[in-house]
Write a protein that holds these residues in place. Structure first.
Motif, PDB file in Angstrom:
ATOM      1  N   ASN A 243      48.172  45.960  60.010  1.00  0.00           N
ATOM      2  CA  ASN A 243      49.154  46.911  60.499  1.00  0.00           C
ATOM      3  C   ASN A 243      50.330  46.180  61.140  1.00  0.00           C
ATOM      4  O   ASN A 243      50.517  46.197  62.343  1.00  0.00           O
ATOM      5  N   PHE A 244      51.111  45.495  60.300  1.00  0.00           N
ATOM      6  CA  PHE A 244      52.270  44.741  60.787  1.00  0.00           C
ATOM      7  C   PHE A 244      53.249  45.607  61.556  1.00  0.00           C
ATOM      8  O   PHE A 244      54.003  45.124  62.360  1.00  0.00           O
ATOM      9  N   SER A 245      53.244  46.897  61.295  1.00  0.00           N
ATOM     10  CA  SER A 245      54.199  47.759  61.985  1.00  0.00           C
ATOM     11  C   SER A 245      53.866  47.809  63.471  1.00  0.00           C
ATOM     12  O   SER A 245      52.744  47.555  63.894  1.00  0.00           O
ATOM     13  N   SER A 246      54.858  48.159  64.258  1.00  0.00           N
ATOM     14  CA  SER A 246      54.642  48.202  65.703  1.00  0.00           C
ATOM     15  C   SER A 246      53.657  49.323  66.041  1.00  0.00           C
ATOM     16  O   SER A 246      53.574  50.323  65.341  1.00  0.00           O
ATOM     17  N   PRO A 247      52.926  49.176  67.135  1.00  0.00           N
ATOM     18  CA  PRO A 247      51.940  50.190  67.520  1.00  0.00           C
ATOM     19  C   PRO A 247      52.546  51.568  67.748  1.00  0.00           C
ATOM     20  O   PRO A 247      51.884  52.571  67.590  1.00  0.00           O
ATOM     21  N   SER A 248      53.846  51.614  68.104  1.00  0.00           N
ATOM     22  CA  SER A 248      54.462  52.909  68.365  1.00  0.00           C
ATOM     23  C   SER A 248      54.931  53.610  67.101  1.00  0.00           C
ATOM     24  O   SER A 248      55.345  54.750  67.146  1.00  0.00           O
ATOM     25  N   TYR A 249      54.863  52.935  65.971  1.00  0.00           N
ATOM     26  CA  TYR A 249      55.302  53.539  64.714  1.00  0.00           C
ATOM     27  C   TYR A 249      54.358  54.654  64.317  1.00  0.00           C
ATOM     28  O   TYR A 249      53.149  54.520  64.344  1.00  0.00           O
TER      29      TYR A 249
ATOM     30  N   HIS B 158      43.558  36.514  61.581  1.00  0.00           N
ATOM     31  CA  HIS B 158      44.174  36.879  62.847  1.00  0.00           C
ATOM     32  C   HIS B 158      45.597  37.390  62.607  1.00  0.00           C
ATOM     33  O   HIS B 158      46.407  36.703  61.989  1.00  0.00           O
ATOM     34  N   PRO B 159      45.905  38.593  63.086  1.00  0.00           N
ATOM     35  CA  PRO B 159      47.221  39.188  62.817  1.00  0.00           C
ATOM     36  C   PRO B 159      48.410  38.335  63.259  1.00  0.00           C
ATOM     37  O   PRO B 159      49.393  38.220  62.534  1.00  0.00           O
ATOM     38  N   ASP B 160      48.339  37.720  64.435  1.00  0.00           N
ATOM     39  CA  ASP B 160      49.459  36.904  64.901  1.00  0.00           C
ATOM     40  C   ASP B 160      49.653  35.677  64.029  1.00  0.00           C
ATOM     41  O   ASP B 160      50.782  35.283  63.742  1.00  0.00           O
ATOM     42  N   LEU B 161      48.556  35.079  63.610  1.00  0.00           N
ATOM     43  CA  LEU B 161      48.643  33.918  62.724  1.00  0.00           C
ATOM     44  C   LEU B 161      49.217  34.340  61.372  1.00  0.00           C
ATOM     45  O   LEU B 161      50.066  33.641  60.799  1.00  0.00           O
ATOM     46  N   ARG B 162      48.809  35.472  60.871  1.00  0.00           N
ATOM     47  CA  ARG B 162      49.349  35.979  59.608  1.00  0.00           C
ATOM     48  C   ARG B 162      50.861  36.178  59.700  1.00  0.00           C
ATOM     49  O   ARG B 162      51.608  35.774  58.816  1.00  0.00           O
ATOM     50  N   ARG B 163      51.310  36.792  60.788  1.00  0.00           N
ATOM     51  CA  ARG B 163      52.753  37.015  60.964  1.00  0.00           C
ATOM     52  C   ARG B 163      53.517  35.702  61.023  1.00  0.00           C
ATOM     53  O   ARG B 163      54.564  35.552  60.393  1.00  0.00           O
TER      54      ARG B 163
ATOM     55  N   LEU C 204      54.383  35.545  48.005  1.00  0.00           N
ATOM     56  CA  LEU C 204      54.876  36.262  49.173  1.00  0.00           C
ATOM     57  C   LEU C 204      54.531  37.746  49.121  1.00  0.00           C
ATOM     58  O   LEU C 204      54.169  38.346  50.141  1.00  0.00           O
ATOM     59  N   THR C 205      54.609  38.330  47.951  1.00  0.00           N
ATOM     60  CA  THR C 205      54.261  39.743  47.795  1.00  0.00           C
ATOM     61  C   THR C 205      52.786  39.971  48.049  1.00  0.00           C
ATOM     62  O   THR C 205      52.398  40.908  48.764  1.00  0.00           O
ATOM     63  N   ARG C 206      51.943  39.114  47.498  1.00  0.00           N
ATOM     64  CA  ARG C 206      50.498  39.266  47.693  1.00  0.00           C
ATOM     65  C   ARG C 206      50.143  39.090  49.172  1.00  0.00           C
ATOM     66  O   ARG C 206      49.325  39.825  49.718  1.00  0.00           O
ATOM     67  N   ALA C 207      50.764  38.111  49.829  1.00  0.00           N
ATOM     68  CA  ALA C 207      50.501  37.899  51.252  1.00  0.00           C
ATOM     69  C   ALA C 207      50.977  39.097  52.061  1.00  0.00           C
ATOM     70  O   ALA C 207      50.250  39.603  52.927  1.00  0.00           O
ATOM     71  N   SER C 208      52.172  39.559  51.780  1.00  0.00           N
ATOM     72  CA  SER C 208      52.716  40.714  52.513  1.00  0.00           C
ATOM     73  C   SER C 208      51.840  41.941  52.342  1.00  0.00           C
ATOM     74  O   SER C 208      51.524  42.636  53.316  1.00  0.00           O
ATOM     75  N   ASN C 209      51.443  42.201  51.117  1.00  0.00           N
ATOM     76  CA  ASN C 209      50.629  43.388  50.847  1.00  0.00           C
ATOM     77  C   ASN C 209      49.240  43.281  51.462  1.00  0.00           C
ATOM     78  O   ASN C 209      48.765  44.218  52.109  1.00  0.00           O
ATOM     79  N   ALA C 210      48.587  42.156  51.278  1.00  0.00           N
ATOM     80  CA  ALA C 210      47.222  42.001  51.782  1.00  0.00           C
ATOM     81  C   ALA C 210      47.196  41.968  53.302  1.00  0.00           C
ATOM     82  O   ALA C 210      46.392  42.653  53.938  1.00  0.00           O
ATOM     83  N   TRP C 211      48.072  41.213  53.885  1.00  0.00           N
ATOM     84  CA  TRP C 211      48.044  41.050  55.326  1.00  0.00           C
ATOM     85  C   TRP C 211      48.588  42.264  56.055  1.00  0.00           C
ATOM     86  O   TRP C 211      48.062  42.650  57.093  1.00  0.00           O
ATOM     87  N   ALA C 212      49.617  42.892  55.557  1.00  0.00           N
ATOM     88  CA  ALA C 212      50.167  44.067  56.220  1.00  0.00           C
ATOM     89  C   ALA C 212      49.181  45.231  56.156  1.00  0.00           C
ATOM     90  O   ALA C 212      49.029  45.976  57.113  1.00  0.00           O
ATOM     91  N   ALA C 213      48.510  45.377  55.052  1.00  0.00           N
ATOM     92  CA  ALA C 213      47.564  46.475  54.882  1.00  0.00           C
ATOM     93  C   ALA C 213      46.384  46.338  55.834  1.00  0.00           C
ATOM     94  O   ALA C 213      45.854  47.327  56.328  1.00  0.00           O
TER      95      ALA C 213
END
Length: 136
Positions: free
Chosen positions: A127-133, A86-91, A115-124
């Protein structure tokens, strides 16, 4: 290594526990950071259950020693991270993980890898970026 249901309090709690011990050194400032973050309330896990998860994780890691040393390799990290989708839980977890890792004022190599592995796997995948990006 035990497995937990996807997005369960136990899966989330284990990631927090791994963040605390991945560098081989659990310190009081990390426990204080965990408490300040209120993440256990967010994931619906009480402190007693978290302590039990921490103990279980240590036991699991001790059963997979190599030449007397505990190895937390990328495959193990990835398998633990995959239990959170779940994206919110990941964040929320990633924010708490950074707070825990930074609590002692030193980012150990093993913490940086986690932290790098979590950031890379979860962001990919989320889509951690905002929807307007929009990419240029």
């Amino acid at each position: 290594m035990r497995s937990y249901p996807v997005d369960s309090p136990h899966a989330a709690g284990r990631i927090l526990a791994l963040t605390m011990i991945v560098d081989g050194n659990l310190v009081g400032s990390e426990l204080a950071a965990l408490s300040r973050s209120k993440i256990l309330d967010h994931i619906d896990l009480d402190h007693a259950d978290f302590q039990h998860l921490l103990k279980d994780l240590c036991e699991d890691l001790l059963t997979s020693t190599s030449h007397g040393a505990i190895q937390v390799d990328n495959a193990l990290i990835d398998s633990v991270l995959e239990e959170i989708v779940h994206p919110d839980l990941r964040r929320s977890l990633l924010h708490a993980m950074w707070s825990i890792a930074d609590a002692d004022g030193w980012l150990a190599d093993a913490e940086a890898v986690l932290l790098t592995r979590a950031s890379n796997a979860w962001a990919a995948e989320t889509n951690f970026s905002s929807p307007s990006y929009r990419r240029p």
